[in-house]
Design an enzyme around this catalytic site. Structure first.
Site, PDB file in Angstrom:
ATOM      1  N   SER A 182       0.866  -1.186   0.000  1.00 32.53           N
ATOM      2  CA  SER A 182       0.000   0.000   0.000  1.00 32.53           C
ATOM      3  C   SER A 182       0.893   1.223   0.000  1.00 32.53           C
ATOM      4  O   SER A 182       2.053   1.148   0.405  1.00 32.53           O
ATOM      5  CB  SER A 182      -0.885  -0.008   1.248  1.00 32.53           C
ATOM      6  OG  SER A 182      -1.590   1.209   1.343  1.00 32.53           O
ATOM      7  N   TYR A 189      -0.159   0.897   9.967  1.00 32.35           N
ATOM      8  CA  TYR A 189      -0.466   0.236   8.693  1.00 32.35           C
ATOM      9  C   TYR A 189       0.611   0.566   7.657  1.00 32.35           C
ATOM     10  O   TYR A 189       1.134  -0.328   6.975  1.00 32.35           O
ATOM     11  CB  TYR A 189      -1.842   0.716   8.226  1.00 32.35           C
ATOM     12  CG  TYR A 189      -2.328   0.143   6.929  1.00 32.35           C
ATOM     13  CD1 TYR A 189      -2.865  -1.137   6.859  1.00 32.35           C
ATOM     14  CD2 TYR A 189      -2.269   0.896   5.749  1.00 32.35           C
ATOM     15  CE1 TYR A 189      -3.329  -1.660   5.651  1.00 32.35           C
ATOM     16  CE2 TYR A 189      -2.728   0.388   4.547  1.00 32.35           C
ATOM     17  CZ  TYR A 189      -3.261  -0.883   4.507  1.00 32.35           C
ATOM     18  OH  TYR A 189      -3.714  -1.402   3.313  1.00 32.35           O
ATOM     19  N   LYS A 193       3.249  -2.041   5.819  1.00 29.03           N
ATOM     20  CA  LYS A 193       3.255  -2.242   4.369  1.00 29.03           C
ATOM     21  C   LYS A 193       4.596  -1.840   3.760  1.00 29.03           C
ATOM     22  O   LYS A 193       5.020  -2.415   2.758  1.00 29.03           O
ATOM     23  CB  LYS A 193       2.103  -1.457   3.734  1.00 29.03           C
ATOM     24  CG  LYS A 193       0.713  -1.964   4.126  1.00 29.03           C
ATOM     25  CD  LYS A 193       0.443  -3.346   3.573  1.00 29.03           C
ATOM     26  CE  LYS A 193      -1.002  -3.766   3.732  1.00 29.03           C
ATOM     27  NZ  LYS A 193      -1.289  -5.084   3.139  1.00 29.03           N
TER      28      LYS A 193
HETATM   29  N1  LIG Z   1      -9.004  -1.391  -0.170  1.00 30.96           N
HETATM   30  C1  LIG Z   1      -7.991  -0.555  -0.355  1.00 30.96           C
HETATM   31  O1  LIG Z   1      -8.182   0.612  -0.713  1.00 30.96           O
HETATM   32  C2  LIG Z   1      -6.578  -1.012  -0.142  1.00 30.96           C
HETATM   33  C3  LIG Z   1      -5.549  -0.106  -0.443  1.00 30.96           C
HETATM   34  C4  LIG Z   1      -4.232  -0.513  -0.252  1.00 30.96           C
HETATM   35  C5  LIG Z   1      -3.952  -1.800   0.169  1.00 30.96           C
HETATM   36  N2  LIG Z   1      -4.982  -2.660   0.441  1.00 30.96           N
HETATM   37  C6  LIG Z   1      -4.620  -3.995   0.902  1.00 30.96           C
HETATM   38  O2  LIG Z   1      -5.295  -4.959   0.107  1.00 30.96           O
HETATM   39  C7  LIG Z   1      -5.516  -6.140   0.874  1.00 30.96           C
HETATM   40  C8  LIG Z   1      -6.986  -6.513   0.806  1.00 30.96           C
HETATM   41  O3  LIG Z   1      -7.710  -5.471   1.434  1.00 30.96           O
HETATM   42  P1  LIG Z   1      -9.272  -5.264   1.244  1.00 30.96           P
HETATM   43  O4  LIG Z   1      -9.458  -3.857   0.884  1.00 30.96           O
HETATM   44  O5  LIG Z   1      -9.837  -6.328   0.402  1.00 30.96           O
HETATM   45  O6  LIG Z   1      -9.727  -5.417   2.772  1.00 30.96           O
HETATM   46  P2  LIG Z   1     -10.767  -6.396   3.464  1.00 30.96           P
HETATM   47  O7  LIG Z   1     -10.794  -5.964   4.885  1.00 30.96           O
HETATM   48  O8  LIG Z   1     -12.021  -6.461   2.703  1.00 30.96           O
HETATM   49  O9  LIG Z   1     -10.054  -7.818   3.329  1.00 30.96           O
HETATM   50  C9  LIG Z   1      -9.013  -8.223   4.151  1.00 30.96           C
HETATM   51  C10 LIG Z   1      -9.257  -9.680   4.487  1.00 30.96           C
HETATM   52  O10 LIG Z   1      -8.146 -10.133   5.275  1.00 30.96           O
HETATM   53  C11 LIG Z   1      -8.671 -10.993   6.245  1.00 30.96           C
HETATM   54  N3  LIG Z   1      -7.752 -11.107   7.382  1.00 30.96           N
HETATM   55  C12 LIG Z   1      -7.454 -10.166   8.314  1.00 30.96           C
HETATM   56  N4  LIG Z   1      -6.609 -10.644   9.213  1.00 30.96           N
HETATM   57  C13 LIG Z   1      -6.356 -11.933   8.861  1.00 30.96           C
HETATM   58  C14 LIG Z   1      -5.571 -12.959   9.423  1.00 30.96           C
HETATM   59  N5  LIG Z   1      -4.858 -12.759  10.549  1.00 30.96           N
HETATM   60  N6  LIG Z   1      -5.545 -14.155   8.804  1.00 30.96           N
HETATM   61  C15 LIG Z   1      -6.268 -14.373   7.669  1.00 30.96           C
HETATM   62  N7  LIG Z   1      -7.026 -13.436   7.103  1.00 30.96           N
HETATM   63  C16 LIG Z   1      -7.086 -12.220   7.702  1.00 30.96           C
HETATM   64  C17 LIG Z   1      -9.985 -10.354   6.663  1.00 30.96           C
HETATM   65  O11 LIG Z   1     -10.819 -11.275   7.347  1.00 30.96           O
HETATM   66  C18 LIG Z   1     -10.525  -9.906   5.317  1.00 30.96           C
HETATM   67  O12 LIG Z   1     -11.341 -10.872   4.710  1.00 30.96           O
HETATM   68  C19 LIG Z   1      -5.047  -5.815   2.306  1.00 30.96           C
HETATM   69  O13 LIG Z   1      -3.746  -6.309   2.493  1.00 30.96           O
HETATM   70  C20 LIG Z   1      -5.033  -4.291   2.331  1.00 30.96           C
HETATM   71  O14 LIG Z   1      -4.119  -3.800   3.271  1.00 30.96           O
HETATM   72  C21 LIG Z   1      -6.277  -2.305   0.297  1.00 30.96           C
END
Ligand SMILES: NC(=O)c1ccc[n+]([C@@H]2O[C@H](COP(=O)([O-])OP(=O)(O)OC[C@H]3O[C@@H](n4cnc5c(N)ncnc54)[C@H](O)[C@@H]3O)[C@@H](O)[C@H]2O)c1
Length: 284
Positions: A182, A189, A193
């Site tokens: 990210s 966070y 990352k």
């Molecule tokens: N959505 C955004 O804008 C964004 C931006 C930058 C990075 N990201 C990254 O993308 C990835 C997916 O994010 P998202 O937006 O789909 O979020 P989300 O919260 O919908 O999905 C994250 C998933 O990770 C699972 N999770 C959390 N802790 C866990 C653990 N200890 N073991 C197993 N699973 C676990 C959660 O249950 C959830 O289903 C993440 O790594 C997030 O940091 C997202």
């Protein structure tokens, strides 16, 4: 262990054109889209009960993967995941599997990798998308919360990469590991990352000789359960949109192309790279 990889020695592109020129028996055929195919590949995506992880799992299957194992915390997958599995079945694509596991448990992740390797006889793609975001003021950030964010986002990414990388090394086949990072500047966070960015570079250097590629994808703002608290009002969403050169927060499906490309033989010379998918947010 036999694989269906396109060997770098198979002439592609201009080399193929030259080979066809000197051998009239060769029928020129387009190859570029074939290079993106994931026919018969075996993959694992963490955090794939929902959100971006589930999008990526579906993309791998649409590209031809045999099976994609989704790893997430709930004992049973949710409605969204069930709908995707039914969709995949109707499509006649590969299998979508689900395993309840905490990515911060190193031994359990290694065991899971071993179990999948034993069952499928190969391991080609691993995506670490499990993540948590706890946004609080930097000067007050509590130790326990800080450690938890690092444990899941950084530790979990490492244990996922290890789980799949150990199987790729065991089978002696090329593989692609993709860690979701990210560009966020928030203290816990963002730190977790940033560590993932360096982790991928370090692992890319170490695993390159084994033909295991390790890259990161850095999403900007995507609509997902994680960003609901950030974008929960029209004013907040409008403010966020105004920061982004393309003028809008991404839909989850806009992660599909980059991840499929990185997983595939269309990116065989790409390792240790960070691919930013931010609508231009990083370009200011
Ligand atoms: N959505 C955004 O804008 C964004 C931006 C930058 C990075 N990201 C990254 O993308 C990835 C997916 O994010 P998202 O937006 O789909 O979020 P989300 O919260 O919908 O999905 C994250 C998933 O990770 C699972 N999770 C959390 N802790 C866990 C653990 N200890 N073991 C197993 N699973 C676990 C959660 O249950 C959830 O289903 C993440 O790594 C997030 O940091 C997202």
């Amino acid at each position: 262990m036999s694989t269906t990889y396109i060997s770098p020695l198979v002439p592609l592109g201009v080399q193929a054109a030259f080979a066809a020129r000197s051998d009239p028996a060769i029928t020129p055929t387009p190859k570029i889209l074939q290079e993106f195919e994931l026919k018969d590949r075996v993959g694992l995506v963490t955090g794939a009960n929902r959100g971006l992880g589930l999008e990526m799992a579906l993309a791998l299957l649409e590209a031809g993967a045999r099976v994609v194992y989704c790893v997430d915390l709930p004992e049973e997958p949710g409605d969204e995941w069930q709908a995707v599995r039914a969709y995949v079945e109707r499509m006649g694509a590969g299998r979508l599997g689900y395993v309840s596991q905490n990515v911060a448990n190193q031994k359990a992740m290694w065991d899971l990798g071993q179990m999948i390797g034993d069952k499928e006889g190969r391991f080609d793609v691993g995506i670490a998308a499990a993540g948590i975001a706890k946004v609080m003021d930097a000067l007050d950030y509590p130790k326990e919360e800080f450690e938890q964010v690092l444990e899941v986002n950084t530790g979990g990414a490492l244990f996922t990469a290890q789980a799949v990388g150990r199987q790729m090394a065991r089978f002696g086949t090329p593989g692609s590991i993709i860690l979701i990072a990210s560009g966020s500047p928030t203290v816990a966070y963002g730190s977790s990352k940033s560590a993932v960015l360096q982790m991928a570079r370090s692992m890319a250097c170490e695993l390159g000789p084994k033909h295991i590629r390790v890259n990161t994808v850095s999403p900007g703002y995507f609509h997902s359960p994680m960003t609901i608290p950030l974008l929960d009002s029209p004013a907040a969403l409008a403010h966020c949109n105004s920061l982004i050169p393309l003028g809008r927060v991404a839909t989850p499906s806009e992660i599909r192309g980059v991840v499929t490309w990185l997983a595939s033989d269309a990116s065989t010379y790409c390792t240790g790279s960070d691919i930013i998918v931010s609508g231009g947010l990083h370009a200011w």
